[in-house]
Write an enzyme that holds these catalytic residues in place. Structure first.
Site, mmCIF file in Angstrom:
data_model
loop_
_atom_site.group_PDB
_atom_site.id
_atom_site.type_symbol
_atom_site.label_atom_id
_atom_site.label_comp_id
_atom_site.label_asym_id
_atom_site.label_seq_id
_atom_site.Cartn_x
_atom_site.Cartn_y
_atom_site.Cartn_z
ATOM 1 N N GLU A 37 21.195 17.709 -0.778
ATOM 2 C CA GLU A 37 22.532 17.184 -1.085
ATOM 3 C C GLU A 37 22.624 16.609 -2.507
ATOM 4 O OE1 GLU A 37 24.852 18.172 0.462
ATOM 5 O OE2 GLU A 37 24.086 18.631 2.461
ATOM 6 N N HIS B 248 30.201 23.716 -4.170
ATOM 7 C CA HIS B 248 29.114 22.964 -3.525
ATOM 8 C C HIS B 248 28.512 23.771 -2.368
ATOM 9 C CE1 HIS B 248 27.133 19.177 -2.122
ATOM 10 N NE2 HIS B 248 27.265 19.770 -0.943
ATOM 11 N N GLU B 249 29.380 24.245 -1.490
ATOM 12 C CA GLU B 249 28.860 24.974 -0.319
ATOM 13 C C GLU B 249 28.199 26.281 -0.754
ATOM 14 O OE1 GLU B 249 28.750 23.093 2.096
ATOM 15 O OE2 GLU B 249 30.328 21.701 1.479
ATOM 16 N N GLY C 249 33.922 17.574 5.072
ATOM 17 C CA GLY C 249 34.605 18.484 4.143
ATOM 18 C C GLY C 249 34.377 19.950 4.433
ATOM 19 N N ALA C 250 33.122 20.353 4.558
ATOM 20 C CA ALA C 250 32.808 21.765 4.753
ATOM 21 C C ALA C 250 31.335 21.896 5.097
ATOM 22 C CB ALA C 250 33.102 22.542 3.473
ATOM 23 N N MET C 251 30.935 23.113 5.448
ATOM 24 C CA MET C 251 29.548 23.316 5.874
ATOM 25 C C MET C 251 29.028 24.652 5.362
ATOM 26 S SD MET C 251 26.964 22.186 7.528
ATOM 27 C CE MET C 251 25.461 23.144 7.491
ATOM 28 N N GLU C 252 27.789 24.604 4.852
ATOM 29 C CA GLU C 252 27.212 25.730 4.109
ATOM 30 C C GLU C 252 26.495 26.759 4.974
ATOM 31 O OE1 GLU C 252 26.056 22.481 3.961
ATOM 32 O OE2 GLU C 252 23.876 22.431 3.854
ATOM 33 N N ASN C 253 26.871 26.941 6.239
ATOM 34 C CA ASN C 253 26.189 27.909 7.108
ATOM 35 C C ASN C 253 25.922 29.218 6.362
ATOM 36 O OD1 ASN C 253 26.988 26.119 9.357
ATOM 37 N ND2 ASN C 253 29.013 26.924 8.854
ATOM 38 N N HIS D 209 24.724 25.681 -2.122
ATOM 39 C CA HIS D 209 23.725 25.410 -1.076
ATOM 40 C C HIS D 209 22.975 26.673 -0.665
ATOM 41 C CE1 HIS D 209 23.761 21.264 0.111
ATOM 42 N NE2 HIS D 209 25.013 21.220 0.520
#
Ligand code: B3K
Ligand code: ZN
Length: 877
Positions: A327, A304-305, A268-272, A308
């Site tokens: 998570e 959500h991201e 879905g996505a990434m919290e970099n 994080h």
């Protein structure tokens, strides 16, 4: 199969890293053929490590080519280092040094979509969990946190946008006439949070003023044709930032927060840190192209991201066994955010439906594992519903056990105590205990014990003594590697509904209240209630206060009482579901035995009064009217017969629809809207109800409905209504289904995300030539094997297509197995996820089970990635 089988790694073997990297300086010279990555790692021996003479072992993928390696500018000759399988080993190092590595990679040939790769015309990265090692040699583990500075060099005409984590600190031109930009992230982070993007992108900009008055620039980037679709994401981002300040006291920390949409993305996505990268399906939204569910998903994933940034980035995981630390907590946070932004009951019902269907099935299958697994072969396989959804339920139970205020004190303490650290689930529990004084020792078994507990409840009313006793037994079934289970501690939120429909005030342990929270912590336990003025039906596990299966023997009248009178909206829905499950189970048995289906449905009675009640929230009505899904019924079955399940659902739906036709039509008309589309709870509820009743109406013998469906499909101004009507047409025997489907494609052929919906629906269309059609779809210009969204859409359609996927000649399973084998060579993460339907073979009825097993064995005989190897070997074990 490979000669040497991949080995598992174990939590019990954890050791601190022998070296630390205080600073990481990276230079990327981006190029379409070969990209040069130079790293300068400021390293030192870890004083906490017992291995004072350990060699330096850096991780690096087989796709990284080493050009040169130096320590403190001394070029190491080949005799002074070793390149083993995926490792660079240097035996002799000083205690404090700078390691320089020059490596070459080819992002354009990276089909795994981890590390640095190309998606359409841009460069982008995905490093969690172990993607950074596909970029350069590094200590690629989350407990090595470093301050990163990233220089990007590229042709400014092709890549005017160049982004990395943190704040931009420099820019200029190289001697070769290329442009460079330097980004610096002051917050130490593990390599899995590293990100880089380069491309020709457009952006929208906004600002957010934090609670301490700091101005943060917000930027969302897409390719130019999608820039009109990110306003909702920006709005969601600002609401998330505000919510995290109000509910958790968490403020954003950098000067800029950037989000980028990419088309080819494994999840879905990434919290970099400071540079979130999103699958475009979780970021883009317009009323014309996106359904209500799509809007809710964008809002939830953006939140959500963003969340994080604290639960994951500022405080991260010590090792990947602790994945749920970030998570589970972050899913709980995003669930509560969505609940606050929309309808809490609807949100809870949707989350619980998902958990009970998909996570419970995982718990009952070959990949069952604890929320903190004890071992794994490939960490990518452990981004599971257990880690995410069950992990969130654990945090929710802590919230229930501690109460709102103590929970907040616990989270404050956790963030304060562990800011800048890489920690464990035990650290999280300890902070919650220390802040609240509540003992969570037994509770923490939830992290180590796999499987879904089953509660069996009996109750007895004593009229003479006006008391009621409730006996609750808990049992958790065995899971792979865990034959015996211990008693868990869990909260049971409950009340008693009198037979007259009133909620009773009762006394439990000296407290008089309408609602009690029981602490179940033994295998068998009795709870006493006094002052129970009349016979009553227990309303247990309100709001799904623990992630368990509940067995309580309630007859149809008792369930109807809860459906009409429970004060807990969630449990009203549960009662309707249970009633439907009871009736469907009878019908499924009849279907399995080849009998004529026949039932006197009590649901009709319950639904009739629900449909008539104009005061009810349309969202609640829609949820109550929705029959349990085929996958939920499959999860409940001991031996799954997909065709019997489909037949039973169809029969019950037709029964209800034909008996309540007049009410359904009135309800449809009442919930039509002429207002301009808004993605708010009120409008969404009306659309959902309208489309649920249209679904029922479509299976009646009414000849008028076909026209209503076509009209809604062709004239709606929003994707929710358009796609709902199209799906109903395709799934009922609508004479114009093919024409509508073709028209839909023509209308939306330029909108890739809408085309994915078309792919899914087309693949789900039943018919004797369904598999041939699916094979043709794979040749369609709209399909692309490189794009995970397209693959998932097509296969999502296939697995819903019961007669095609579960065909008795095994052709559906063989098709899926072929695709797994092919995809495993290019994208192991994606291939591994596709194994799930086959991995559940043991629960299928005998003939289908044998066919599935044979396909798994065929896949097992191939040369497999670690990812697919792990799932297949565990499935067949
Ligand atoms: N943390 C990422 C997931 C990474 C998956 C890697 N295979 C997205 C998320 O949960 O927010
Ligand atoms: Zn996450």
């Amino acid at each position: 199969m490979k000669e040497a089988q991949p080995a598992a790694i174990h939590l019990k073997d954890y050791q601190v890293p022998p070296f630390l990297i205080d600073k990481t300086e990276l230079t990327f010279d981006l190029d379409e053929s070969v990209t040069i990555v130079t790293s300068r790692l400021h390293m030192r021996r870890n004083p906490a490590s017992k291995k004072a003479n350990a060699p330096l072992v850096l991780d690096g993928g087989e796709d990284v080519r080493l050009v040169a390696v130096a320590i403190d500018d001394y070029q190491l000759p080949p005799a002074e280092y070793r390149l083993d399988d995926n490792q660079l080993i240097i035996t002799a190092t000083p205690d404090l040094f700078v390691l320089t590595c020059e490596t070459l990679i080819e992002p354009q040939n990276n089909t795994r979509l981890e590390g640095l790769y190309r998606s359409s015309s841009m460069f982008c990265t995905q490093c969690e969990a172990e993607g950074f090692r596909h970029i350069t040699y590094y200590l690629d583990r989350p407990d090595v946190m470093s301050v990163f500075t990233t220089k990007i060099i590229a042709d400014a005409n092709v890549y005017p946008t160049m982004l990395a984590n943190g704040n931009q600190v420099d820019e200029g031109e190289t001697e070769e006439g290329k442009r460079f930009l330097v980004w610096h992230d002051p917050f130490p982070k593990p390599a899995y949070l590293f990100a880089l993007v380069a491309g020709n992108l457009n952006k929208i900009e906004d600002t957010f003023t934090t609670m301490s008055g700091k101005n943060v620039a917000l930027e969302i980037f897409t390719e130019s044709h999608n820039i009109d679709k990110v306003d909702y994401a920006m709005d969601s981002l600002k609401r998330s930032m505000k919510w995290d300040e109000e509910v958790y006291g968490r403020e954003y920390d950098l000067d800029i927060f950037m989000v980028v949409a990419v088309d080819d993305f494994n999840m879905g996505a990434m919290e970099n840190k400071g540079l979130n990268i999103f699958n475009s399906s979780c970021l883009l939204a317009t009323p014309e192209t996106t359904t209500d569910d799509g809007f809710l998903r964008v809002e939830a994933v953006v939140a959500h991201e963003y969340f994080h940034n604290w639960s994951g980035n500022r405080v991260t995981c010590r090792d990947w066994f602790q994945l749920s630390l970030k998570e589970g907590f972050t899913v709980f946070r995003d669930q509560m955010f969505s609940s606050d932004m929309n309808s809490p009951t609807v949100k809870r019902v949707e989350d619980v439906s998902f958990l009970r269907t998909a996570q419970f099935a995982e718990d009952a299958g070959p990949m069952a594992h604890p929320v903190r697994p004890a071992s794994f072969i490939e960490i990518s396989n452990f981004y599971t519903l257990t880690i995410y959804e069950k992990g969130a339920e654990i945090v929710r139970m802590i919230h229930t056990l501690l109460g709102e205020d103590a929970f907040r004190k616990g989270s404050d303490l956790y963030f304060e105590r562990h800011d800048g650290q890489a920690v464990t689930c035990d650290d999280f529990i300890r902070a919650m205990e220390d802040a609240s004084g509540v003992d969570l020792k037994q509770f923490s078994r939830w992290y180590s014990q796999a499987g879904t507990p089953v509660l069996s409840v009996a109750f007895e009313y004593n009229e003479a003594e006006t008391s009621l006793t409730l006996t609750v037994k808990q049992m958790t079934p065995a899971t792979p590697g865990q034959p015996t289970k211990l008693a868990l501690h869990m909260p049971i939120r409950m009340g008693l509904i009198g037979k007259d429909g009133q909620e009773l005030t009762t006394q439990h342990q000296g407290v008089a209240a309408k609602e009690h929270v029981l602490h179940l912590n033994q295998l068998s336990q009795t709870f006493e209630f006094k002052g129970v003025s009349q016979a009553a039906v227990p309303s247990l596990l309100r709001g799904f206060s623990a992630p368990v299966k509940l067995n309580i023997d309630l007859d149809a009248q008792e369930l109807l009482l809860l459906l009409s009178s429970d004060t807990d909206g969630f449990n009203r829905w549960c009662a309707a579901q249970q009633l439907a499950v009871n009736e469907l189970s009878v019908l499924i048995e009849q279907a399995k035995n080849g009998e004529t289906l026949n039932i006197e449905s009590h649901l009709v009675e319950g639904f009739a009064s629900i449909l008539k009640d104009e005061n009810l929230d349309p969202a609640m009505v829609a949820l109550i009217l929705t029959l349990p899904s085929a996958s939920y019924l499959a999860e409940l079955a001991d031996s799954i017969d997909p065709k019997a399940i489909a037949k039973a659902r169809k029969f019950l739906k037709e029964q209800i629809a034909n008996q309540l036709k007049a009410e359904l039509v009135t309800c449809y008309e009442r919930n039509k809207m002429s207002d301009a589309y808004l993605p708010n709870a009120e409008q969404m509820a009306k659309r959902q109800l309208k489309n649920v009743v249209l679904g029922y109406w479509s299976v009646t013998h009414d000849t008028a409905v076909a026209k209503v469906i076509s009209e809604q499909c062709l004239t709606s101004d929003n994707m929710t209504d358009e796609f709902a009507a199209l799906s109903i047409a395709v799934n009922s025997e609508h004479s114009e289904a093919d024409k509508l489907l073709a028209g839909f494609y023509d209308k939306w052929s330029n909108e890739s995300l809408v085309v994915n919906k078309w792919l899914m629906l087309s693949a789900s269309q039943e018919g004797s030539d369904a598999l041939a059609k699916i094979k043709t779809l794979m040749e369609h210009p709209a399909f692309d094997l490189k794009n995970p969204n397209k693959v998932r859409s097509l296969l999502g359609g296939l697995t819903q297509n019961v007669p095609c996927f579960h065909h008795q000649d095994g052709s559906g399973y063989a098709f899926l197995a072929d695709l797994i084998i092919e995809l495993d060579k290019r994208n192991p993460q994606l291939a591994s996820r596709l194994c799930t339907p086959l991995s559940r073979w043991r629960k299928m009825e005998a003939s289908l089970s044998a066919l599935m097993k044979a396909e798994l064995e065929r896949v097992q005989a191939q040369d497999l990635s670690k990812d697919v190897y792990e799932v297949i070997s565990k499935s067949l074990a």
